[in-house]
Design an enzyme around this catalytic site. Structure first.
Site, PDB file in Angstrom:
ATOM      1  N   ASP A 144       0.859  -1.183   0.000  1.00  0.00           N
ATOM      2  CA  ASP A 144       0.000   0.000   0.000  1.00  0.00           C
ATOM      3  C   ASP A 144       0.893   1.231   0.000  1.00  0.00           C
ATOM      4  O   ASP A 144       1.832   1.326   0.783  1.00  0.00           O
ATOM      5  CB  ASP A 144      -0.888  -0.036   1.254  1.00  0.00           C
ATOM      6  CG  ASP A 144      -1.962   1.027   1.194  1.00  0.00           C
ATOM      7  OD1 ASP A 144      -3.118   0.672   0.934  1.00  0.00           O
ATOM      8  OD2 ASP A 144      -1.628   2.207   1.415  1.00  0.00           O
TER       9      ASP A 144
ATOM     10  N   ASN B  49      -3.111  12.664  -4.732  1.00  0.00           N
ATOM     11  CA  ASN B  49      -4.330  12.688  -5.536  1.00  0.00           C
ATOM     12  C   ASN B  49      -5.199  13.886  -5.181  1.00  0.00           C
ATOM     13  O   ASN B  49      -5.707  14.582  -6.050  1.00  0.00           O
ATOM     14  CB  ASN B  49      -5.105  11.392  -5.259  1.00  0.00           C
ATOM     15  CG  ASN B  49      -5.516  10.705  -6.538  1.00  0.00           C
ATOM     16  OD1 ASN B  49      -5.090  11.086  -7.622  1.00  0.00           O
ATOM     17  ND2 ASN B  49      -6.344   9.702  -6.403  1.00  0.00           N
TER      18      ASN B  49
ATOM     19  N   HIS C 194      -6.097  14.084 -10.173  1.00  0.00           N
ATOM     20  CA  HIS C 194      -6.058  12.665 -10.525  1.00  0.00           C
ATOM     21  C   HIS C 194      -5.046  12.341 -11.610  1.00  0.00           C
ATOM     22  O   HIS C 194      -4.508  11.250 -11.638  1.00  0.00           O
ATOM     23  CB  HIS C 194      -7.447  12.187 -10.944  1.00  0.00           C
ATOM     24  CG  HIS C 194      -8.362  12.073  -9.770  1.00  0.00           C
ATOM     25  ND1 HIS C 194      -8.460  10.934  -9.016  1.00  0.00           N
ATOM     26  CD2 HIS C 194      -9.162  12.979  -9.189  1.00  0.00           C
ATOM     27  CE1 HIS C 194      -9.304  11.139  -8.023  1.00  0.00           C
ATOM     28  NE2 HIS C 194      -9.752  12.381  -8.111  1.00  0.00           N
TER      29      HIS C 194
ATOM     30  N   ASP D  92      -2.499   9.469 -11.235  1.00  0.00           N
ATOM     31  CA  ASP D  92      -2.396   8.351 -12.180  1.00  0.00           C
ATOM     32  C   ASP D  92      -0.947   8.137 -12.602  1.00  0.00           C
ATOM     33  O   ASP D  92      -0.469   7.006 -12.681  1.00  0.00           O
ATOM     34  CB  ASP D  92      -3.242   8.625 -13.433  1.00  0.00           C
ATOM     35  CG  ASP D  92      -4.719   8.412 -13.161  1.00  0.00           C
ATOM     36  OD1 ASP D  92      -5.036   7.938 -12.045  1.00  0.00           O
ATOM     37  OD2 ASP D  92      -5.539   8.709 -14.042  1.00  0.00           O
TER      38      ASP D  92
ATOM     39  N   ASP E 257      -4.387   2.394  -4.633  1.00  0.00           N
ATOM     40  CA  ASP E 257      -2.925   2.444  -4.515  1.00  0.00           C
ATOM     41  C   ASP E 257      -2.417   1.156  -3.863  1.00  0.00           C
ATOM     42  O   ASP E 257      -1.418   1.156  -3.177  1.00  0.00           O
ATOM     43  CB  ASP E 257      -2.475   3.677  -3.718  1.00  0.00           C
ATOM     44  CG  ASP E 257      -3.080   3.711  -2.327  1.00  0.00           C
ATOM     45  OD1 ASP E 257      -3.987   2.890  -2.052  1.00  0.00           O
ATOM     46  OD2 ASP E 257      -2.666   4.544  -1.519  1.00  0.00           O
TER      47      ASP E 257
END
Ligand code: C2E
Ligand code: CA
Ligand code: CA
Length: 670
Positions: A269, A277, A282, A286, A316
């Site tokens: 994680d 983010n 985003h 990404d 994630d």
């Protein structure tokens, strides 16, 4: 007929005697079919030849009846052997064309040779033997045309090279029987050539349709391969996806079970991804995911001796399957390498680089007996890493197993507990660093479970969050804290802890607002403590809740500052009144220059932004002195007081007044 037209007809006729080069599939099919029929061809040719030679052996010279047939038999035998070998060889298109062309033109000397030999024998025979030659030649040529069906050009060459001299020769003899045989032969050969054309066309069509069928099959297969690939691929990172991961896991698990070796599951994680983010959008998020995925994939591909399968599980989170009997040390080594790569800077417009990752591993057979349970264990190890060893690798162990068991017990008892009767509050003073007067109290929850005794809030608050009971619990505790604070002098403030679920709930914090309004305590005397982790949980919702509380007049403190993902942008973007520096920095303030530096810069930051700085966990006067020198405004810790029950507060404040002389109103941020 114009000359050009005539020329093109002649060219078309000539083409009939060539092996066409423009259709490799047809060539290959011809070659295969032909190689099977060649032994038959030579058998017909040689057995008939030997029969004729036998009839003439006493009348014709030896070179005609013995030597020539022997040489021809040997050559035919060699050629048959060569063709038989072709069945097992893989040949290129060019090779096949060359061989077919050679075969094609070889029919010319062979046909001419046998014809000449027959005519050379003919004069030695009596009438019976003579008609045997005619019969031999007619039957043999028909047999050869038949065997050469798949190589039309060769069949035509043989027909011409034998039949034309044949008809001329036997008509020249003037013998009516032989002339009749010649006519017969001519008619049958004509019929054979017609069949040959029809058959050859069908054969070519068959090859072509088989080719298109194969092409269609290949296209269908390619399409289904592509569908399979897409169904198992994460569209953003192009890594194997969750579905693929679990398929991989169950097959690796079954394999390990069968071979009695270990297999491990890992869950990765990313720490600090959510703020990226939230803060940068985003598309930046990404790109970070793609880059992190690429780096981890490279580590996995270069890892050995174990094989590591890697996939994106979603968000994630990434998954690992480590096959090939891994040891704990292998998993730690893998975890360290992945962590090292994830931590490297990311090339983004905003040049933000604060990313690390926590990893949880679980090993079969040590931790679980099914692949699902193994995954659960890895998930718990990850949870443990995120809570206690952020940015590190944790392998599921028997201690964690015991922890899960006690977590389960706490959750079950909490579900049936009576909050009103079993929950209590204690209060710890927050003291003005300079005047040493109490500025307020932080409320800390205590659970006196009839079964477990006193349970720490560090254990039951997360349990209440997990089982969805934190919000009713917060409401009970807040109402009680407000009621207690009403009994205090007006200048004493109340600090109350909110959990991530309180500030990020979909329905907002309306229930808490109505509790505050009903309590009769001025919102201006209340500080809500919110951790960084709670804020990063859902930044937008947290921001809304904070704005609402702020609008009522409540203060907001950022709790445990420095332990979670320290994004200074939170400090800038939230209307904060206080920052609470985590006690982990205080413990070593006089021993560890790094801790000293951190507190110094945090105090400076608070000063710049006109936010009050509260330092938690102060246990000694040496720590207090250092903090004072650094300009920290408020102190909390055992040095002044441990958390105390509500009914001890009046005495505590009275003692303080006595100790410090006349009451001095410490304006704690009011
Ligand atoms: P926190 O908000 O950081 O609270 C401070 C913790 O540090 C308290 O532990 C307190 O007893 C302890 N502490 C205070 N001074 C010292 C010191 O000088 N030395 C040491 N070693 N420790 C000190 P506690 O009461 O066990 O609470 C643990 C955590 O549980 C709190 O951390 C808070 O995050 C959470 N918590 C407690 N009560 C509530 C509550 O009512 N609601 C929510 N949501 N969370 C709560
Ligand atoms: Ca707190
Ligand atoms: Ca704290």
């Amino acid at each position: 007929m114009p000359v050009a037209n005539l020329k093109s007809h002649v060219a078309a006729a000539m083409r009939l005697f060539h092996v066409p080069a423009d259709n490799p599939d047809l060539m290959r099919a011809q070659f295969n079919a032909f190689s099977k029929q060649v032994p038959l061809l030579y058998f017909i040719l040689m057995s008939n030849t030997i029969a004729v030679a036998y009839t003439y052996v006493n009348v014709a010279p030896d070179w005609l009846t013995m030597i020539v047939p022997s040489v021809l038999t040997v050559l035919a035998g060699l050629r048959t052997y060569w063709w038989l070998r072709q069945r097992h060889l893989v040949r290129s298109d060019a090779d096949i064309l060359r061989n077919l062309r050679a075969t094609n033109w070889l029919t010319l000397p062979i046909g001419a040779g046998f014809t000449a030999w027959s005519f050379a024998l003919y004069p030695y025979g009596d009438p019976f033997a003579k008609s045997q030659v005619a019969f031999y030649m007619a039957v043999t040529v028909i047999g050869c045309i038949f065997s050469l069906m798949h190589l039309r050009s060769a069949a035509l060459i043989v027909t011409l090279i034998v039949d034309v001299p044949y008809v001329l020769f036997f008509f020249a003899t003037g013998e009516p029987t032989l002339k009749a045989i010649a006519v017969n032969n001519l008619l049958v050969s004509g019929a054979m050539v017609t069949v040959l054309f029809i058959y050859y066309r069908d054969f070519a069509d068959l090859v072509a349709s088989r080719k298109s069928l194969l092409a269609q099959q290949a296209a269908t297969q390619a399409l289904s391969d592509e569908n399979f690939r897409l169904a198992n691929l994460d569209s953003l990172t192009e890594l194997p996806n969750r579905r693929r991961f679990f398929a991989e896991l169950s097959s690796a698990f079954a394999d390990a079970e069968r071979r009695h070796v270990r297999v491990a599951v890992g869950i990765i994680d990313l720490d600090g991804f959510k703020p990226i983010n939230d803060n940068y959008g985003h598309s930046v998020g990404d790109r970070v995911l793609i880059e992190a995925g690429k780096r981890i994939r490279e580590v996995c591909e270069g890892f050995g001796p174990q094989r590591v399968e890697f996939a994106r599980l979603g968000g994630d989170e990434f998954g690992l399957v480590v096959c090939g009997d891994p040891e704990d040390t292998d998993l730690m080594r893998l975890g360290e390498r992945i962590g090292g790569q994830v931590k490297l800077p990311y090339q983004l417009d905003t040049a933000h680089t604060g990313l690390s990752c926590s990893i949880g591993f679980a090993l079969f057979p040590d931790s679980a007996t099914t692949s699902e349970a193994l995954y659960e264990c890895a998930d718990y190890a990850l949870y443990h890493a995120k809570r206690h060893q952020r940015g590190r690798t944790v392998i599921f162990s028997s201690e964690l197993e015991a922890e899960i068991r006690s977590r389960g017990v706490i959750e079950n008892l909490l579900r049936t507990s009576d909050f009103g009767a079993e929950m209590e509050l204690v209060f710890q003073p927050i003291v003005d660093a300079v005047s040493e007067h109490t500025a307020g109290f932080e409320t800390l929850a205590r659970w006196n479970s009839p079964r477990l005794g006193w349970v720490s809030p560090a254990d039951f608050i997360p349990a209440a969050e997990r089982i969805g009971l934190i919000r009713p619990l917060t409401q009970v505790l807040l109402a009680r804290a407000l009621a207690t604070a009403r009994t205090w002098p007006d200048h004493i403030r109340l600090s109350f802890n909110l959990s991530a679920h309180d500030v990020c709930a979909a329905e907002g914090i309306l229930p808490l607002i109505s509790i505050i309004e009903k309590s009769g305590l001025s919102p201006r005397r209340i500080d809500f403590e919110i951790t960084e982790t709670a804020v990063t949980f859902d930044f937008v919702r947290a921001q809304q809740s904070i704005a609402t509380l702020k609008a009522m007049g409540c203060g907001i403190s950022l709790d445990d500052f420095g332990t979670g993902y320290s994004s200074l942008s939170h400090v800038h973007r939230l209307p904060l009144d206080k920052i609470k520096v985590d006690r982990s920095f205080v413990a070593e303030i006089n021993e560890n220059p790094v801790s000293h530096k951190i507190i110094k810069s945090l105090a400076g930051l608070c000063d710049d932004m006109e936010i009050a700085c509260v330092v938690e966990g102060v246990e000694t006067s040496a720590q207090l002195d250092s903090l004072r020198r650094l300009g920290c405004e408020f102190i909390q810790g055992y040095h002044f007081a441990k958390p105390m029950p509500a009914d001890a507060i009046a005495d505590y404040l009275a003692n303080e007044r006595q100790r410090l002389g006349e009451p001095m109103r410490a304006a704690a941020g009011a």
